[in-house]
Design a protein around this motif. Structure first.
Motif, mmCIF file in Angstrom:
data_model
loop_
_atom_site.group_PDB
_atom_site.id
_atom_site.type_symbol
_atom_site.label_atom_id
_atom_site.label_comp_id
_atom_site.label_asym_id
_atom_site.label_seq_id
_atom_site.Cartn_x
_atom_site.Cartn_y
_atom_site.Cartn_z
ATOM 1 N N GLY A 5 0.817 -1.216 0.000
ATOM 2 C CA GLY A 5 0.000 0.000 0.000
ATOM 3 C C GLY A 5 0.844 1.256 0.000
ATOM 4 N N GLU A 6 1.883 1.269 0.808
ATOM 5 C CA GLU A 6 2.794 2.421 0.891
ATOM 6 C C GLU A 6 3.517 2.646 -0.433
ATOM 7 N N LEU A 7 4.025 1.582 -1.023
ATOM 8 C CA LEU A 7 4.816 1.694 -2.247
ATOM 9 C C LEU A 7 3.973 2.022 -3.472
ATOM 10 N N GLN A 8 2.719 1.584 -3.501
ATOM 11 C CA GLN A 8 1.894 1.873 -4.666
ATOM 12 C C GLN A 8 1.505 3.345 -4.720
ATOM 13 N N GLU A 9 1.663 4.063 -3.617
ATOM 14 C CA GLU A 9 1.362 5.492 -3.596
ATOM 15 C C GLU A 9 2.527 6.338 -4.117
ATOM 16 N N MET A 10 3.692 5.732 -4.290
ATOM 17 C CA MET A 10 4.860 6.475 -4.757
ATOM 18 C C MET A 10 4.696 6.853 -6.223
ATOM 19 N N GLN A 11 5.232 8.011 -6.580
ATOM 20 C CA GLN A 11 5.175 8.446 -7.970
ATOM 21 C C GLN A 11 6.043 7.549 -8.832
ATOM 22 N N ASN A 12 5.658 7.432 -10.082
ATOM 23 C CA ASN A 12 6.405 6.676 -11.091
ATOM 24 C C ASN A 12 6.458 5.179 -10.818
ATOM 25 N N THR A 13 5.522 4.663 -10.036
ATOM 26 C CA THR A 13 5.437 3.221 -9.826
ATOM 27 C C THR A 13 4.006 2.770 -10.139
ATOM 28 N N ARG A 14 3.896 1.520 -10.519
ATOM 29 C CA ARG A 14 2.567 0.924 -10.680
ATOM 30 C C ARG A 14 2.689 -0.561 -10.361
ATOM 31 N N GLU A 15 1.602 -1.108 -9.912
ATOM 32 C CA GLU A 15 1.576 -2.518 -9.530
ATOM 33 C C GLU A 15 1.762 -3.413 -10.750
ATOM 34 N N LEU A 16 2.426 -4.520 -10.544
ATOM 35 C CA LEU A 16 2.545 -5.512 -11.613
ATOM 36 C C LEU A 16 1.163 -6.042 -11.958
ATOM 37 N N SER A 17 0.381 -6.292 -10.925
ATOM 38 C CA SER A 17 -0.951 -6.852 -11.106
ATOM 39 C C SER A 17 -1.958 -5.954 -10.393
ATOM 40 N N PRO A 18 -2.597 -5.019 -11.116
ATOM 41 C CA PRO A 18 -3.551 -4.115 -10.473
ATOM 42 C C PRO A 18 -4.682 -4.829 -9.754
ATOM 43 N N GLY A 19 -4.939 -6.070 -10.095
ATOM 44 C CA GLY A 19 -5.987 -6.834 -9.425
ATOM 45 C C GLY A 19 -5.584 -7.277 -8.026
ATOM 46 N N GLY A 20 -4.341 -7.071 -7.660
ATOM 47 C CA GLY A 20 -3.877 -7.389 -6.319
ATOM 48 C C GLY A 20 -3.307 -8.783 -6.160
ATOM 49 N N GLY A 21 -3.188 -9.538 -7.229
ATOM 50 C CA GLY A 21 -2.702 -10.905 -7.128
ATOM 51 C C GLY A 21 -1.202 -11.034 -6.907
ATOM 52 N N MET A 22 -0.454 -9.970 -7.163
ATOM 53 C CA MET A 22 1.004 -10.040 -7.057
ATOM 54 C C MET A 22 1.500 -8.943 -6.116
ATOM 55 N N LYS A 23 1.134 -9.030 -4.879
ATOM 56 C CA LYS A 23 1.536 -8.011 -3.904
ATOM 57 C C LYS A 23 3.049 -7.966 -3.767
ATOM 58 N N GLY A 24 3.586 -6.749 -3.786
ATOM 59 C CA GLY A 24 5.010 -6.553 -3.618
ATOM 60 C C GLY A 24 5.789 -6.435 -4.922
ATOM 61 N N TYR A 25 5.147 -6.651 -6.039
ATOM 62 C CA TYR A 25 5.813 -6.522 -7.335
ATOM 63 C C TYR A 25 5.387 -5.203 -7.970
ATOM 64 N N PHE A 26 6.391 -4.384 -8.355
ATOM 65 C CA PHE A 26 6.102 -3.069 -8.916
ATOM 66 C C PHE A 26 6.940 -2.772 -10.145
ATOM 67 N N TRP A 27 6.329 -2.055 -11.084
ATOM 68 C CA TRP A 27 7.042 -1.482 -12.215
ATOM 69 C C TRP A 27 7.466 -0.086 -11.795
ATOM 70 N N VAL A 28 8.715 0.257 -12.052
ATOM 71 C CA VAL A 28 9.213 1.605 -11.793
ATOM 72 C C VAL A 28 9.523 2.226 -13.146
ATOM 73 N N GLU A 29 8.854 3.329 -13.429
ATOM 74 C CA GLU A 29 9.042 4.033 -14.694
ATOM 75 C C GLU A 29 10.382 4.758 -14.697
ATOM 76 N N PRO A 30 10.912 5.115 -15.877
ATOM 77 C CA PRO A 30 12.219 5.774 -15.948
ATOM 78 C C PRO A 30 12.364 7.008 -15.055
ATOM 79 N N ASN A 31 11.318 7.808 -14.907
ATOM 80 C CA ASN A 31 11.418 8.982 -14.036
ATOM 81 C C ASN A 31 11.567 8.607 -12.569
#
Length: 162
Positions: free
Chosen positions: A63-89
């Motif tokens: 929950g904390e990490l998904q609020e960070m800018q330039n990140t998005r969840e690997l699985s928006p449905g919540g099935g992969m908690k803890g996995y994030f894509w970090v955009e170049p910025n």
């Protein structure tokens, strides 16, 4: 269908991650789901797809990490908690770059390992198509130390600090 060649920026990002992990002896590189992945101690730790980083972080901080800018969840449905894509910025400065690598490496010893695959039975192996290594890049670290590798274009992740 042959694998698509990787862009120069993707290759530079892969090399930047490889360099960051060069001092470790427990790193394995392989492709998975169209992503070039770095496994540390047998567990997925960091991946690269196009110009984005895939990082594996503590699920309890999702929950904390998904609020960070330039990140998005690997699985928006919540099935992969803890996995994030970090955009170049999100990894442009050395401080941001270090944050993501340090967080992923700090969580790695606590992460659950994927159970090893079971060997296919002989009948199933006969029906399965032959696998090839085409499209996979060999691990450069296994053949030469990082210092001996030729200098390539400096990765853009550090341009903001110079």
């Amino acid at each position: 269908m042959p694998a698509r060649p990787l862009s120069d920026e993707t290759l530079h990002l892969i090399d930047a991650v490889r360099t960051a992990l060069a001092q470790r002896s427990d790193v394995d590189e392989r492709t998975m789901f169209g992503c070039y992945c770095f496994f540390v101690d047998g567990k997925l730790c960091i991946g690269v797809k196009n110009e984005e980083l895939l990082v594996r972080l503590p699920p309890h901080r999702h929950g904390e990490l998904q609020e960070m800018q330039n990140t998005r969840e690997l699985s928006p449905g919540g099935g992969m908690k803890g996995y994030f894509w970090v955009e170049p910025n999100g990894y442009t400065t050395r401080m941001q770059w270090s944050f993501w690598l340090d967080e992923a490496l700090a969580y790695n010893p606590l992460a659950k390992a994927t159970p090893p695959r079971k060997a296919k039975s002989t009948a199933a192996a006969k029906k399965a198509p032959a696998t090839t290594t085409r499209g996979k890049r060999p691990t450069a670290r296994a053949t030469a130390p990082a210092a001996a590798q030729p200098a390539t274009k400096k990765h853009s992740i550090f341009e903001a600090d110079d």
